[in-house]
Design a protein around this motif. Structure first.
Motif, mmCIF file in Angstrom:
data_model
loop_
_atom_site.group_PDB
_atom_site.id
_atom_site.type_symbol
_atom_site.label_atom_id
_atom_site.label_comp_id
_atom_site.label_asym_id
_atom_site.label_seq_id
_atom_site.Cartn_x
_atom_site.Cartn_y
_atom_site.Cartn_z
ATOM 1 N N LEU A 146 0.840 -1.203 0.000
ATOM 2 C CA LEU A 146 0.000 0.000 0.000
ATOM 3 C C LEU A 146 0.872 1.248 0.000
ATOM 4 O O LEU A 146 0.653 2.177 -0.784
ATOM 5 C CB LEU A 146 -0.924 -0.009 1.221
ATOM 6 N N PHE A 147 1.888 1.279 0.869
ATOM 7 C CA PHE A 147 2.797 2.424 0.911
ATOM 8 C C PHE A 147 3.469 2.630 -0.446
ATOM 9 O O PHE A 147 3.477 3.738 -0.990
ATOM 10 C CB PHE A 147 3.867 2.249 1.996
ATOM 11 N N ILE A 148 4.034 1.572 -1.001
ATOM 12 C CA ILE A 148 4.773 1.685 -2.261
ATOM 13 C C ILE A 148 3.850 2.139 -3.390
ATOM 14 O O ILE A 148 4.218 3.017 -4.182
ATOM 15 C CB ILE A 148 5.484 0.361 -2.587
ATOM 16 N N ASP A 149 2.649 1.580 -3.468
ATOM 17 C CA ASP A 149 1.703 2.006 -4.502
ATOM 18 C C ASP A 149 1.395 3.498 -4.399
ATOM 19 O O ASP A 149 1.434 4.229 -5.396
ATOM 20 C CB ASP A 149 0.387 1.216 -4.405
ATOM 21 N N GLU A 150 1.088 3.957 -3.188
ATOM 22 C CA GLU A 150 0.759 5.369 -3.000
ATOM 23 C C GLU A 150 1.979 6.256 -3.226
ATOM 24 O O GLU A 150 1.892 7.314 -3.843
ATOM 25 C CB GLU A 150 0.151 5.594 -1.619
ATOM 26 N N TYR A 151 3.138 5.823 -2.732
ATOM 27 C CA TYR A 151 4.377 6.590 -2.876
ATOM 28 C C TYR A 151 4.742 6.771 -4.345
ATOM 29 O O TYR A 151 5.049 7.876 -4.795
ATOM 30 C CB TYR A 151 5.498 5.852 -2.134
ATOM 31 N N LEU A 152 4.685 5.681 -5.111
ATOM 32 C CA LEU A 152 5.040 5.758 -6.526
ATOM 33 C C LEU A 152 4.002 6.536 -7.330
ATOM 34 O O LEU A 152 4.348 7.230 -8.288
ATOM 35 C CB LEU A 152 5.245 4.357 -7.106
ATOM 36 N N ARG A 153 2.739 6.453 -6.934
ATOM 37 C CA ARG A 153 1.692 7.225 -7.617
ATOM 38 C C ARG A 153 1.947 8.724 -7.449
ATOM 39 O O ARG A 153 1.923 9.489 -8.411
ATOM 40 C CB ARG A 153 0.305 6.860 -7.075
ATOM 41 N N VAL A 154 2.225 9.145 -6.227
ATOM 42 C CA VAL A 154 2.430 10.566 -5.948
ATOM 43 C C VAL A 154 3.742 11.073 -6.547
ATOM 44 O O VAL A 154 3.830 12.209 -6.993
ATOM 45 C CB VAL A 154 2.380 10.829 -4.421
ATOM 46 N N ASN A 155 4.746 10.221 -6.602
ATOM 47 C CA ASN A 155 6.067 10.607 -7.118
ATOM 48 C C ASN A 155 6.293 10.187 -8.567
ATOM 49 O O ASN A 155 7.416 10.215 -9.051
ATOM 50 C CB ASN A 155 7.155 9.994 -6.227
ATOM 51 N N ALA A 156 5.233 9.786 -9.273
ATOM 52 C CA ALA A 156 5.348 9.194 -10.611
ATOM 53 C C ALA A 156 6.222 10.020 -11.567
ATOM 54 O O ALA A 156 7.111 9.476 -12.217
ATOM 55 C CB ALA A 156 3.967 8.957 -11.213
ATOM 56 N N GLU A 157 5.949 11.304 -11.678
ATOM 57 C CA GLU A 157 6.715 12.128 -12.624
ATOM 58 C C GLU A 157 8.196 12.175 -12.258
ATOM 59 O O GLU A 157 9.057 12.115 -13.133
ATOM 60 C CB GLU A 157 6.154 13.540 -12.682
ATOM 61 N N SER A 158 8.510 12.253 -10.981
ATOM 62 C CA SER A 158 9.902 12.329 -10.533
ATOM 63 C C SER A 158 10.609 10.985 -10.665
ATOM 64 O O SER A 158 11.838 10.948 -10.750
ATOM 65 C CB SER A 158 9.963 12.783 -9.079
ATOM 66 N N CYS A 159 9.862 9.897 -10.647
ATOM 67 C CA CYS A 159 10.468 8.564 -10.685
ATOM 68 C C CYS A 159 10.800 8.096 -12.103
ATOM 69 O O CYS A 159 11.378 7.033 -12.288
ATOM 70 C CB CYS A 159 9.535 7.544 -10.018
ATOM 71 N N GLN A 160 10.420 8.860 -13.116
ATOM 72 C CA GLN A 160 10.676 8.426 -14.502
ATOM 73 C C GLN A 160 12.108 8.641 -14.895
ATOM 74 O O GLN A 160 12.801 9.448 -14.494
ATOM 75 C CB GLN A 160 9.773 9.165 -15.465
#
Length: 160
Positions: A146-160
């Motif tokens: 749950l944490f990872i899903d939410e974390y990656l969703r919110v940080n999606a643009e920065s994680c690319q």
């Protein structure tokens, strides 16, 4: 008092859908946005009752670390200032247990002009384990997902 009535009336009006979504996005961003920084892992010491179930601190660390590494957001074992920290706490009392996963990061307060570390996101679960440490680790795994899903969703643009 009369000057406050129009302001109060505006606060009581329903929030338009778009505004509600914007508020939720802002809250998510405050809670989880880190420019896709990796996170440190900290696991609290387990109470004595946990060892009766076969739970170990090392096992909990391994479970959490594995999930963070798979998501490529694990910082490593070294402690570093300014790096967000994911804190995991498992309590066991008799047959009952609780698991809590908390993200802490730097938070700026414009009133004091200070930046301090504060908990910004937290999820947990409680239940009974029936003597099965695997069940507690499964609950931890679900909270980590749950944490990872939410974390990656919110940080999606920065994680690319």
């Amino acid at each position: 008092m009369k000057a406050m009535l129009p302001t109060l009336a505006l606060l009581l009006l329903p929030t338009p859908c778009g505004a509600q979504e914007d508020m939720e996005a802002a809250a998510d961003r405050f809670s989880l946005f880190t420019r896709c920084s990796s996170v440190q892992l900290a696991v609290a010491t387990l109470p004595d009752d946990a060892t009766d179930t076969g739970l170990t601190r090392d096992g909990i660390q391994r479970t959490a670390r594995s999930r963070l590494r798979a998501a490529r957001i694990y910082h490593g074992d070294e402690v570093a200032l300014g790096v967000p920290r994911l804190y995991i706490q498992v309590h066991v009392v008799g047959v009952a247990f609780s698991v809590r996963v908390v993200l802490s990061k730097a938070v700026y307060d414009p009133f004091s002009n200070l930046t301090l570390t504060g908990a910004t996101w937290s999820r947990g679960s409680v239940g009974t384990h029936g003597g099965n440490a695997g069940y507690v680790r499964q609950v931890l795994s679900e909270l980590m997902d749950l944490f990872i899903d939410e974390y990656l969703r919110v940080n999606a643009e920065s994680c690319q």
